[in-house]
Design an enzyme around this catalytic site. Structure first.
Site, PDB file in Angstrom:
ATOM      1  N   LYS A  80       0.687  -1.010  -0.114  1.00  0.00           N
ATOM      2  CA  LYS A  80      -0.056  -0.052  -0.025  1.00  0.00           C
ATOM      3  C   LYS A  80       1.027   1.230  -0.028  1.00  0.00           C
ATOM      4  O   LYS A  80       2.037   1.140   0.423  1.00  0.00           O
ATOM      5  CB  LYS A  80      -1.180   0.017   1.313  1.00  0.00           C
ATOM      6  N   GLY A 179     -19.862   6.820   5.392  1.00  0.00           N
ATOM      7  CA  GLY A 179     -19.197   7.268   4.392  1.00  0.00           C
ATOM      8  C   GLY A 179     -19.932   6.986   3.084  1.00  0.00           C
ATOM      9  O   GLY A 179     -20.222   5.872   2.752  1.00  0.00           O
ATOM     10  N   GLY A 181     -18.862   7.817  -0.160  1.00  0.00           N
ATOM     11  CA  GLY A 181     -17.997   7.839  -1.262  1.00  0.00           C
ATOM     12  C   GLY A 181     -18.016   6.909  -2.376  1.00  0.00           C
ATOM     13  O   GLY A 181     -19.231   6.371  -2.500  1.00  0.00           O
ATOM     14  N   HIS A 182     -16.747   6.304  -2.981  1.00  0.00           N
ATOM     15  CA  HIS A 182     -17.008   5.627  -4.172  1.00  0.00           C
ATOM     16  C   HIS A 182     -17.784   4.390  -3.911  1.00  0.00           C
ATOM     17  O   HIS A 182     -18.634   3.894  -4.407  1.00  0.00           O
ATOM     18  CB  HIS A 182     -15.627   5.190  -4.506  1.00  0.00           C
ATOM     19  N   VAL A 183     -17.296   3.664  -2.744  1.00  0.00           N
ATOM     20  CA  VAL A 183     -17.910   2.520  -2.295  1.00  0.00           C
ATOM     21  C   VAL A 183     -19.458   2.674  -1.578  1.00  0.00           C
ATOM     22  O   VAL A 183     -20.331   1.850  -2.075  1.00  0.00           O
ATOM     23  CB  VAL A 183     -17.376   1.724  -1.398  1.00  0.00           C
TER      24      VAL A 183
HETATM   25  P1  NAI Z   1     -13.972   7.751  -0.734  1.00  0.00           P
HETATM   26  O1  NAI Z   1     -12.807   8.858  -0.184  1.00  0.00           O
HETATM   27  O2  NAI Z   1     -14.527   7.608  -2.018  1.00  0.00           O
HETATM   28  O3  NAI Z   1     -15.140   7.752   0.440  1.00  0.00           O
HETATM   29  C1  NAI Z   1     -15.164   8.020   1.794  1.00  0.00           C
HETATM   30  C2  NAI Z   1     -16.200   8.626   2.126  1.00  0.00           C
HETATM   31  O4  NAI Z   1     -16.187   8.820   3.571  1.00  0.00           O
HETATM   32  C3  NAI Z   1     -16.133  10.041   1.778  1.00  0.00           C
HETATM   33  O5  NAI Z   1     -17.519  10.498   1.247  1.00  0.00           O
HETATM   34  C4  NAI Z   1     -16.005  11.111   3.015  1.00  0.00           C
HETATM   35  O6  NAI Z   1     -16.700  12.308   3.140  1.00  0.00           O
HETATM   36  C5  NAI Z   1     -16.661  10.063   3.896  1.00  0.00           C
HETATM   37  N1  NAI Z   1     -16.155  10.153   5.612  1.00  0.00           N
HETATM   38  C6  NAI Z   1     -14.775  10.288   5.901  1.00  0.00           C
HETATM   39  N2  NAI Z   1     -14.681  10.278   7.284  1.00  0.00           N
HETATM   40  C7  NAI Z   1     -16.068  10.261   7.488  1.00  0.00           C
HETATM   41  C8  NAI Z   1     -16.659  10.180   9.037  1.00  0.00           C
HETATM   42  N3  NAI Z   1     -15.800  10.050  10.086  1.00  0.00           N
HETATM   43  N4  NAI Z   1     -17.726   9.921   9.020  1.00  0.00           N
HETATM   44  C9  NAI Z   1     -18.715   9.693   8.005  1.00  0.00           C
HETATM   45  N5  NAI Z   1     -18.039   9.712   6.719  1.00  0.00           N
HETATM   46  C10 NAI Z   1     -16.704  10.056   6.581  1.00  0.00           C
HETATM   47  O7  NAI Z   1     -13.277   6.181  -0.340  1.00  0.00           O
HETATM   48  P2  NAI Z   1     -13.689   5.021  -0.992  1.00  0.00           P
HETATM   49  O8  NAI Z   1     -13.149   4.576  -2.153  1.00  0.00           O
HETATM   50  O9  NAI Z   1     -15.420   4.687  -1.054  1.00  0.00           O
HETATM   51  O10 NAI Z   1     -13.340   3.964   0.144  1.00  0.00           O
HETATM   52  C11 NAI Z   1     -14.052   3.883   1.572  1.00  0.00           C
HETATM   53  C12 NAI Z   1     -13.631   2.731   2.468  1.00  0.00           C
HETATM   54  O11 NAI Z   1     -13.305   1.694   1.935  1.00  0.00           O
HETATM   55  C13 NAI Z   1     -11.918   3.142   2.414  1.00  0.00           C
HETATM   56  O12 NAI Z   1     -11.493   2.847   4.113  1.00  0.00           O
HETATM   57  C14 NAI Z   1     -11.209   2.251   1.726  1.00  0.00           C
HETATM   58  O13 NAI Z   1      -9.732   2.161   1.905  1.00  0.00           O
HETATM   59  C15 NAI Z   1     -11.917   0.967   1.560  1.00  0.00           C
HETATM   60  N6  NAI Z   1     -11.982   0.364   0.346  1.00  0.00           N
HETATM   61  C16 NAI Z   1     -12.291   0.936  -0.897  1.00  0.00           C
HETATM   62  C17 NAI Z   1     -12.151   0.087  -1.749  1.00  0.00           C
HETATM   63  C18 NAI Z   1     -12.598   0.708  -3.119  1.00  0.00           C
HETATM   64  O14 NAI Z   1     -12.711  -0.219  -4.011  1.00  0.00           O
HETATM   65  N7  NAI Z   1     -12.657   1.914  -3.301  1.00  0.00           N
HETATM   66  C19 NAI Z   1     -11.703  -1.209  -1.827  1.00  0.00           C
HETATM   67  C20 NAI Z   1     -11.463  -1.664  -0.741  1.00  0.00           C
HETATM   68  C21 NAI Z   1     -11.569  -1.119   0.744  1.00  0.00           C
END
Ligand code: NAI
Length: 347
Positions: A80, A179, A181-183
């Site tokens: 990572k 959260g 975001g993407h996922v």
């Molecule tokens: P992202 O950055 O697109 O979304 C994260 C979201 O969480 C954002 O909307 C942000 O505003 C929100 N957020 C941050 N802190 C917060 C809090 N304290 N309370 C509420 N919301 C909060 O990230 P993504 O890609 O959606 O990933 C989310 C999680 O899943 C991360 O931990 C990432 O490492 C994990 N992950 C993601 C994968 C992927 O395919 N994108 C694959 C495996 C794990």
């Protein structure tokens, strides 16, 4: 000028620090293990409070990738990277290109993809300086991993419900997503269409409001999401959210979400068990994106249908973990780690 420094960290195959003051780039790349294949892992771009915090995050995330790959049965290792920057205000193409040179210096032991703060478009920029990059929006690449990660989380939640109620059905089940975001946003789509009621929280209030409006869900505050009554709490934001305080607050029957390294420490697995909350270990349930990206490297090339079928198996992997945890009277995280380590040691 770019400088790359090797750091000695016990238990890791390689850890390097890259700095380029001319592009304001400062990164750490951690390669935990290449035993099962090259170490694929996303780059997290985040305004860490300190260099030590950034390095610690890279190390913990890389370690988690090793067990994630092993458990998902993909021929990849664990690695990572992190870059210290605010992705919304400080990320630049020049910064990404400097970072790409640091990736290239590892000669393929580390393969970069997207993570929090980075996007599939960023991977196209990084591709200009290194071939060791996956999950790009191109014909031969696997593209955005997030929809596959979300699908894996959906199957994981269904596995949780099967264990708790005897049926995987999401009909009228309440899922609290932290959260969006993407996922988290893809997961909200899938859960709604499967019949669930949604409670949503994001530090970006507009995101939460949009999803709630779209699906007739309810917005709750980032603090309240732990306490709110739900069938499943789904952490899809940052790591470390399950600590002594939040675990005591939880008012859900299960925890199942995509965030990496949800447990502040491994011992908390036991506290969750004692509270009779079923925990879907993060590295088991969130492997969908990794599985999807891993298929770029096979002889047959990337095929989304193969990916879907393999991600689908997350349901069975979790069922096995829940079964063994019950029989052995242990926490689910401990069992998932044991299963991954069995694969890593070839037993
Ligand atoms: P992202 O950055 O697109 O979304 C994260 C979201 O969480 C954002 O909307 C942000 O505003 C929100 N957020 C941050 N802190 C917060 C809090 N304290 N309370 C509420 N919301 C909060 O990230 P993504 O890609 O959606 O990933 C989310 C999680 O899943 C991360 O931990 C990432 O490492 C994990 N992950 C993601 C994968 C992927 O395919 N994108 C694959 C495996 C794990």
């Amino acid at each position: 000028m770019l400088t790359i420094k090797k750091l000695k960290v016990p238990g890791f195959e390689a850890v390097i620090e890259g700095r380029d003051p001319s592009t304001h780039m400062h990164c750490f790349i951690a390669v935990h293990s290449t035993k099962l294949g090259p170490a694929l892992g996303g780059v997290r771009i985040y305004p860490y409070a300190s260099e030590a915090a950034a390095l610690e995050d890279a190390l913990n995330l890389a370690k988690a990738m090793t067990v994630k790959s092993a458990l998902a049965d993909v021929p990849l290792g664990g690695g990572k990277s992190v870059m210290i920057a605010d992705s919304k205000t400080q990320k630049t193409s020049a910064m990404l290109l400097s970072f790409a040179e640091v990736v290239e210096s590892l000669r393929g032991d580390y393969i970069v993809a997207e993570d929090v703060g980075s996007s599939v478009e960023d991977m196209l920029i990084i591709r200009e300086k290194t071939t060791h990059v996956a999950a790009m929006p191109t014909k031969r690449s696997s593209g955005d991993p997030s929809p596959f990660t979300a699908f894996g989380v959906l199957r994981g939640i269904e596995s949780v419900l099967k264990k708790l109620t005897g049926s995987p059905s999401l009909e009228n089940k309440t899922i609290a997503i932290q959260g969006l975001g993407h996922v988290g946003s893809h997961l909200a789509d899938l859960l709604f269409l499967a019949g669930a009621k949604l409670l949503v929280a994001d530090i970006d209030q507009e995101r939460a409001k949009d999803i709630a409006r779209k699906y007739g869900g309810k917005v709750v505050s980032p603090e309240e999401i732990y306490r709110i009554h739900s069938d499943v709490f789904s952490p899809c934001a940052m790591g470390g959210v399950l600590n002594e305080k939040t675990i005591k607050e939880l008012s859900c029957k299960a925890i199942a979400g995509s965030a990496n390294n949800q447990l502040e420490s491994e011992a908390l697995d036991e506290l969750i068990r004692k509270r009779h909350i079923l925990y879907a270990p993060d590295f088991a349930i969130n492997a969908g994106g990794l599985i999807n990206a891993s298929l770029e490297f096979g002889k047959e090339g990337y095929d989304p249908r193969v990916s879907r079928n393999k991600v689908n198996k997350i349901f069975d992997i979790l069922s096995l973990i829940f079964h063994r945890a019950e029989i052995e009277g242990k926490g689910t995280n401990a069992i998932a780690l044991a299963l991954a380590n069995e694969k890593l040691s070839g037993s």
